[in-house]
Scaffold this motif. Structure first.
Motif, PDB file in Angstrom:
ATOM      1  N   ARG A  37       0.825  -1.217   0.000  1.00  0.00           N
ATOM      2  CA  ARG A  37       0.000   0.000   0.000  1.00  0.00           C
ATOM      3  C   ARG A  37       0.851   1.257   0.000  1.00  0.00           C
ATOM      4  NH1 ARG A  37      -3.261  -3.415  -1.849  1.00  0.00           N
ATOM      5  NH2 ARG A  37      -5.189  -3.932  -0.718  1.00  0.00           N
ATOM      6  N   ASN A  38       1.900   1.240  -0.799  1.00  0.00           N
ATOM      7  CA  ASN A  38       2.793   2.389  -0.904  1.00  0.00           C
ATOM      8  C   ASN A  38       2.268   3.360  -1.962  1.00  0.00           C
ATOM      9  OD1 ASN A  38       5.004   4.059  -0.507  1.00  0.00           O
ATOM     10  ND2 ASN A  38       6.355   2.850  -1.831  1.00  0.00           N
ATOM     11  N   PHE A  39       1.018   3.785  -1.776  1.00  0.00           N
ATOM     12  CA  PHE A  39       0.362   4.743  -2.666  1.00  0.00           C
ATOM     13  C   PHE A  39      -0.889   5.237  -1.951  1.00  0.00           C
ATOM     14  CE2 PHE A  39      -1.597   0.701  -3.413  1.00  0.00           C
ATOM     15  CZ  PHE A  39      -2.925   0.956  -3.713  1.00  0.00           C
ATOM     16  N   ASP A  40      -1.571   6.194  -2.530  1.00  0.00           N
ATOM     17  CA  ASP A  40      -2.767   6.762  -1.921  1.00  0.00           C
ATOM     18  C   ASP A  40      -3.948   5.829  -2.171  1.00  0.00           C
ATOM     19  OD1 ASP A  40      -4.836   8.252  -0.937  1.00  0.00           O
ATOM     20  OD2 ASP A  40      -4.450  10.029  -2.168  1.00  0.00           O
ATOM     21  N   THR A  42      -6.897   5.919  -1.135  1.00  0.00           N
ATOM     22  CA  THR A  42      -8.213   6.553  -1.264  1.00  0.00           C
ATOM     23  C   THR A  42      -8.617   6.722  -2.724  1.00  0.00           C
ATOM     24  OG1 THR A  42      -7.260   8.796  -1.199  1.00  0.00           O
ATOM     25  CG2 THR A  42      -7.912   7.791   0.909  1.00  0.00           C
ATOM     26  N   HIS A  43      -7.661   6.567  -3.643  1.00  0.00           N
ATOM     27  CA  HIS A  43      -7.952   6.702  -5.066  1.00  0.00           C
ATOM     28  C   HIS A  43      -8.217   5.355  -5.734  1.00  0.00           C
ATOM     29  CE1 HIS A  43      -5.665  10.805  -5.143  1.00  0.00           C
ATOM     30  NE2 HIS A  43      -6.860  10.878  -4.584  1.00  0.00           N
ATOM     31  N   PRO A  49     -10.203   1.944   2.517  1.00  0.00           N
ATOM     32  CA  PRO A  49      -9.161   2.543   3.366  1.00  0.00           C
ATOM     33  C   PRO A  49      -9.400   2.340   4.857  1.00  0.00           C
ATOM     34  CG  PRO A  49      -9.843   4.062   1.630  1.00  0.00           C
ATOM     35  CD  PRO A  49     -10.825   2.930   1.624  1.00  0.00           C
ATOM     36  N   THR A  52      -7.515  -0.878   5.812  1.00  0.00           N
ATOM     37  CA  THR A  52      -6.117  -1.070   5.435  1.00  0.00           C
ATOM     38  C   THR A  52      -5.230  -1.344   6.644  1.00  0.00           C
ATOM     39  OG1 THR A  52      -6.355   0.299   3.449  1.00  0.00           O
ATOM     40  CG2 THR A  52      -4.136   0.017   4.300  1.00  0.00           C
ATOM     41  N   GLU A  68      -0.926   0.605   9.433  1.00  0.00           N
ATOM     42  CA  GLU A  68      -0.571   1.487   8.325  1.00  0.00           C
ATOM     43  C   GLU A  68       0.944   1.464   8.107  1.00  0.00           C
ATOM     44  OE1 GLU A  68      -2.781   2.862   6.554  1.00  0.00           O
ATOM     45  OE2 GLU A  68      -4.577   2.785   7.799  1.00  0.00           O
TER      46      GLU A  68
END
Length: 206
Positions: A37-40, A42-43, A49, A52, A68
């Motif tokens: 999950r090395n990105f946003d 929520t997109h 989310p 996560t 997280e």
């Protein structure tokens, strides 16, 4: 072959176990950014989310963790880069030297290029028990897959190295992404990432 690149299916009375292997898709080689999950997130429409933080992560450098992703912990991409630098730098340097002797320096590649080449990048496996409608619990999946990975490393660890894995609980069905690399000593005494030679060394027909 004991290390297939195609999916395998095992049927139980109700739940089917699946394992899919691959290195690249229509957008190029797979990266580990999705896995840790090395990105946003929520997109991403397929990720919740709010869940996560329930995911479980493991990598060869930092071990297991949940929650997280912390900025203090290197990403999966970074720990894979470190592994390649530590294990394959001598091979890359040796190959570059041989290219220079043969006046073919245009063939030179860096360790990072080796890591991102579809022939020598990590292979990714996805494990899942069940379907969207009916699947095993996250605990059962984690226990089964971690036991399998431990046996896998004990049996093949000399030539197949597990780099990282992630249990995703923030998508529709619990599943695990696991990434590994094959390597073997070449005729120059250098350890190089090469699947066919690794399988041969393990006694399998590639």
């Amino acid at each position: 072959a004991a290390l297939p690149t195609a999916s395998k299916e095992v049927h139980t009375s109700k739940i089917r176990a699946t394992r899919h292997n691959g290195r690249a898709g229509k957008n190029g080689v797979f990266t580990a950014k999705h896995n840790d999950r090395n990105f946003d997130v929520t997109h991403a429409e397929h990720i919740d989310p709010a869940k996560t933080h329930e995911n479980v992560y493991w990598d060869w450098l930092n071990g297991m963790r949940t929650g997280e992703r912390s900025a203090d912990v290197p990403s999966f991409e970074e720990v894979e880069r470190i592994f390649y630098e530590r294990h394959y730098s001598d091979y890359v340097a040796g190959q570059c030297a041989r290219n220079a002797e043969r006046r073919h320096t245009e063939r030179n590649r860096t360790v990072e290029q080796i890591r991102r080449d579809k022939r020598t990048c990590p292979e990714e496996t996805i494990y899942q028990l069940g379907t969207l409608d009916e699947h095993a619990s996250a605990k059962d999946l984690l226990n089964i897959v971690t036991e399998f990975i431990d046996e896998f490393k004990a049996k093949f660890g000399e030539h197949v190295h597990v780099l990282d894995w992630a249990l995703h609980l923030d998508e529709s069905t619990p599943h695990i992404h696991e990434r590994h690399v094959f390597d073997c000593e070449n005729k120059y005494g250098e350890v190089a990432p090469q699947q066919e030679k690794a399988l041969e060394a393990l006694g399998f027909d590639p």
